[in-house]
Design a protein around this motif. Structure first.
Motif, PDB file in Angstrom:
ATOM      1  N   THR A  17       0.631  -1.398   0.102  1.00  0.00           N
ATOM      2  CA  THR A  17      -0.165  -0.112  -0.002  1.00  0.00           C
ATOM      3  C   THR A  17       0.724   1.181   0.050  1.00  0.00           C
ATOM      4  O   THR A  17       2.344   1.122   0.334  1.00  0.00           O
ATOM      5  CB  THR A  17      -0.794  -0.001   1.064  1.00  0.00           C
ATOM      6  OG1 THR A  17      -1.734   1.156   1.274  1.00  0.00           O
ATOM      7  CG2 THR A  17      -0.120  -0.149   2.889  1.00  0.00           C
ATOM      8  N   ASN A 175       3.400  -4.764  -6.726  1.00  0.00           N
ATOM      9  CA  ASN A 175       3.151  -6.188  -5.298  1.00  0.00           C
ATOM     10  C   ASN A 175       4.131  -5.819  -4.267  1.00  0.00           C
ATOM     11  O   ASN A 175       5.243  -5.303  -4.743  1.00  0.00           O
ATOM     12  CB  ASN A 175       3.203  -7.358  -6.156  1.00  0.00           C
ATOM     13  CG  ASN A 175       2.562  -8.927  -5.540  1.00  0.00           C
ATOM     14  OD1 ASN A 175       2.143  -8.276  -4.188  1.00  0.00           O
ATOM     15  ND2 ASN A 175       2.196  -9.637  -6.485  1.00  0.00           N
ATOM     16  N   PRO A 252      -6.153 -19.637  -2.120  1.00  0.00           N
ATOM     17  CA  PRO A 252      -5.041 -18.136  -2.684  1.00  0.00           C
ATOM     18  C   PRO A 252      -4.855 -18.578  -4.221  1.00  0.00           C
ATOM     19  O   PRO A 252      -4.474 -17.765  -5.355  1.00  0.00           O
ATOM     20  CB  PRO A 252      -4.168 -17.506  -1.765  1.00  0.00           C
ATOM     21  CG  PRO A 252      -4.744 -18.200  -0.863  1.00  0.00           C
ATOM     22  CD  PRO A 252      -5.567 -20.282  -0.801  1.00  0.00           C
ATOM     23  N   PRO A 265      -8.498  -6.360  -7.466  1.00  0.00           N
ATOM     24  CA  PRO A 265      -8.233  -5.332  -5.863  1.00  0.00           C
ATOM     25  C   PRO A 265      -7.310  -5.883  -5.313  1.00  0.00           C
ATOM     26  O   PRO A 265      -6.963  -5.595  -4.216  1.00  0.00           O
ATOM     27  CB  PRO A 265      -9.930  -5.058  -6.235  1.00  0.00           C
ATOM     28  CG  PRO A 265     -10.270  -4.640  -6.634  1.00  0.00           C
ATOM     29  CD  PRO A 265     -10.235  -5.756  -8.320  1.00  0.00           C
ATOM     30  N   ALA A 266      -8.008  -7.270  -5.358  1.00  0.00           N
ATOM     31  CA  ALA A 266      -7.712  -7.937  -3.932  1.00  0.00           C
ATOM     32  C   ALA A 266      -6.607  -9.020  -3.715  1.00  0.00           C
ATOM     33  O   ALA A 266      -6.317  -9.509  -3.575  1.00  0.00           O
ATOM     34  CB  ALA A 266      -8.789  -9.641  -3.912  1.00  0.00           C
ATOM     35  N   ASP A 267      -5.612  -9.075  -5.048  1.00  0.00           N
ATOM     36  CA  ASP A 267      -4.202  -9.788  -5.536  1.00  0.00           C
ATOM     37  C   ASP A 267      -4.147  -9.357  -4.765  1.00  0.00           C
ATOM     38  O   ASP A 267      -2.832 -10.505  -3.950  1.00  0.00           O
ATOM     39  CB  ASP A 267      -4.173  -9.096  -6.718  1.00  0.00           C
ATOM     40  CG  ASP A 267      -4.679 -10.205  -8.061  1.00  0.00           C
ATOM     41  OD1 ASP A 267      -5.409 -10.168  -8.025  1.00  0.00           O
ATOM     42  OD2 ASP A 267      -4.393  -9.792  -9.153  1.00  0.00           O
ATOM     43  N   LYS A 268      -3.318  -8.625  -3.622  1.00  0.00           N
ATOM     44  CA  LYS A 268      -2.358  -8.001  -2.607  1.00  0.00           C
ATOM     45  C   LYS A 268      -2.293  -9.139  -1.715  1.00  0.00           C
ATOM     46  O   LYS A 268      -1.861  -9.448  -1.227  1.00  0.00           O
ATOM     47  CB  LYS A 268      -2.106  -6.489  -2.619  1.00  0.00           C
ATOM     48  CG  LYS A 268      -1.222  -6.150  -4.148  1.00  0.00           C
ATOM     49  CD  LYS A 268      -0.275  -4.363  -3.890  1.00  0.00           C
ATOM     50  CE  LYS A 268      -0.461  -3.925  -5.004  1.00  0.00           C
ATOM     51  NZ  LYS A 268       0.244  -2.751  -4.827  1.00  0.00           N
ATOM     52  N   VAL A 269      -3.857  -8.327  -1.550  1.00  0.00           N
ATOM     53  CA  VAL A 269      -4.195  -8.701  -0.402  1.00  0.00           C
ATOM     54  C   VAL A 269      -4.161 -10.998   0.020  1.00  0.00           C
ATOM     55  O   VAL A 269      -3.939 -11.438   1.052  1.00  0.00           O
ATOM     56  CB  VAL A 269      -5.342  -8.977   0.206  1.00  0.00           C
ATOM     57  CG1 VAL A 269      -5.582  -9.527   1.703  1.00  0.00           C
ATOM     58  CG2 VAL A 269      -5.718  -6.982   0.290  1.00  0.00           C
ATOM     59  N   VAL A 270      -4.359 -11.953  -1.163  1.00  0.00           N
ATOM     60  CA  VAL A 270      -4.171 -12.968  -1.312  1.00  0.00           C
ATOM     61  C   VAL A 270      -3.165 -13.512  -1.123  1.00  0.00           C
ATOM     62  O   VAL A 270      -3.083 -13.936  -0.839  1.00  0.00           O
ATOM     63  CB  VAL A 270      -4.949 -13.224  -2.651  1.00  0.00           C
ATOM     64  CG1 VAL A 270      -5.251 -14.237  -2.735  1.00  0.00           C
ATOM     65  CG2 VAL A 270      -6.650 -13.062  -2.343  1.00  0.00           C
TER      66      VAL A 270
END
Length: 310
Positions: A17, A175, A252, A265-270
């Motif tokens: 982030t 990333n 994942p 949008p969820a790529d980094k959290v996953v």
């Protein structure tokens, strides 16, 4: 290698982030989690290695799972924590390729290990009289060698496909670590064929192993449906633990590798859970549901405490 033809010598990691407040919060949470759970994984390994009662194949593979997961957590987490402290987050081309290699080497090795553990539980529950003959020490070591070779072969293919691509322009990876989906986007050529090969090599392999594991545990539960309540309860407990790990490991990975390499949008959290959180949790989940390992760990800790007091 194509490195000689590349103008890109390093990649800039955009990180998890851009918010300094969120970065600080994540840094504290990940560091705390890392410092608490990693020693737990090491304790599992020491316990299984030091207790003569824990020599069954189940514990042999559990110890190797803890080792794989602890090793896997060192690939991404330490650099990510260091990068939180710096505004510029960069990694050399060679370092990026190295990180990618070990990420897939250990990741696929763990995936194959879960398949081996499912096979071990199938033999133990469905063919208990032949278990000792089938799952002897020689077979266990052969299976362990096979999963390491399989992980190495898979990772070599991934790296070979990447280093054949030319990188001559943009070098920002969206990333906090190097992985195939982000690197491919920066190549100065059409990557459709390479993406197709990557999805086939990683995504299809992951999906087939996932479906195979779920099928194997379904077969185990079907076979023990007529067993005594105690046997059924033990089988259900074992399968439940394994299925939880399967979903944590494969969920994942399927999300990341079985689709075209487009950003979500969820790529980094996953990716964070896949590379840092879940690997350290897997052996802990196994251990918390295994009475023999928990009892042995308590004995080991108490013995060390008594020795220090004396």
């Amino acid at each position: 290698m194509e490195l000689e033809n590349n103008t890109v010598t390093e990649f800039i990691l955009l990180g998890l982030t851009q918010s300094q407040e969120v970065q600080l919060l994540v840094f504290v949470l990940i560091l705390s989690f890392y410092m608490i759970v990693l020693p737990g994984n090491l304790l599992i390994i020491i316990t299984i290695r030091s207790d003569p009662a824990l020599t069954a194949p189940l514990y042999f593979f559990l110890g190797n799972l803890a080792f794989l997961d602890a090793s896997y957590s060192f690939i991404v987490a330490p650099k990510m924590l260091v990068d939180f402290l710096y505004e510029k987050k960069n990694i050399s081309y060679q370092g990026c390729i190295t990180q990618l290699f070990f990420l897939h080497f250990l990741g696929v090795g763990e995936m194959f290990l879960l398949v081996v553990m499912a096979f071990d539980r199938y033999i133990a529950i469905c063919q208990p009289l032949r278990y000792a003959a089938i799952m002897n020490h020689q077979v266990c070591y052969v299976l362990l060698l096979a999963l390491w070779v399989g992980g190495f072969a898979h990772s070599i293919v991934q790296v070979a496909l990447i280093i054949c691509l030319p990188f001559c322009g943009p070098n920002q990876l969206d990333n906090f670590f190097c992985d195939v989906p982000q690197i491919i986007k920066l190549a100065c050529t059409d990557t459709f064929v390479v993406e197709l090969l990557m999805v086939s090599n990683s995504g299809l392999l992951t999906l087939l192993c996932f479906l195979g594991l779920l099928t194997s545990y379904a077969v185990i539960l079907f076979r023990v449906r007529g067993s005594s309540s105690e046997g059924k309860s033990k089988a259900l407990s074992t399968c439940t633990t394994h299925v939880i790990i399967v979903f944590l490991m494969f969920g994942p990975a399927i999300f990341i590798y079985t689709r075209p390499f487009r950003s979500f949008p969820a790529d980094k959290v996953v990716a964070l859970f896949h590379t840092v959180i879940f690997p350290l949790l897997n052996p802990v989940i196994y251990t918390l549901r295994n009475q023999e390992v928990k009892a042995s760990m308590r004995k080991l800790v108490n013995r060390q405490f008594i020795c220090r007091v004396e």
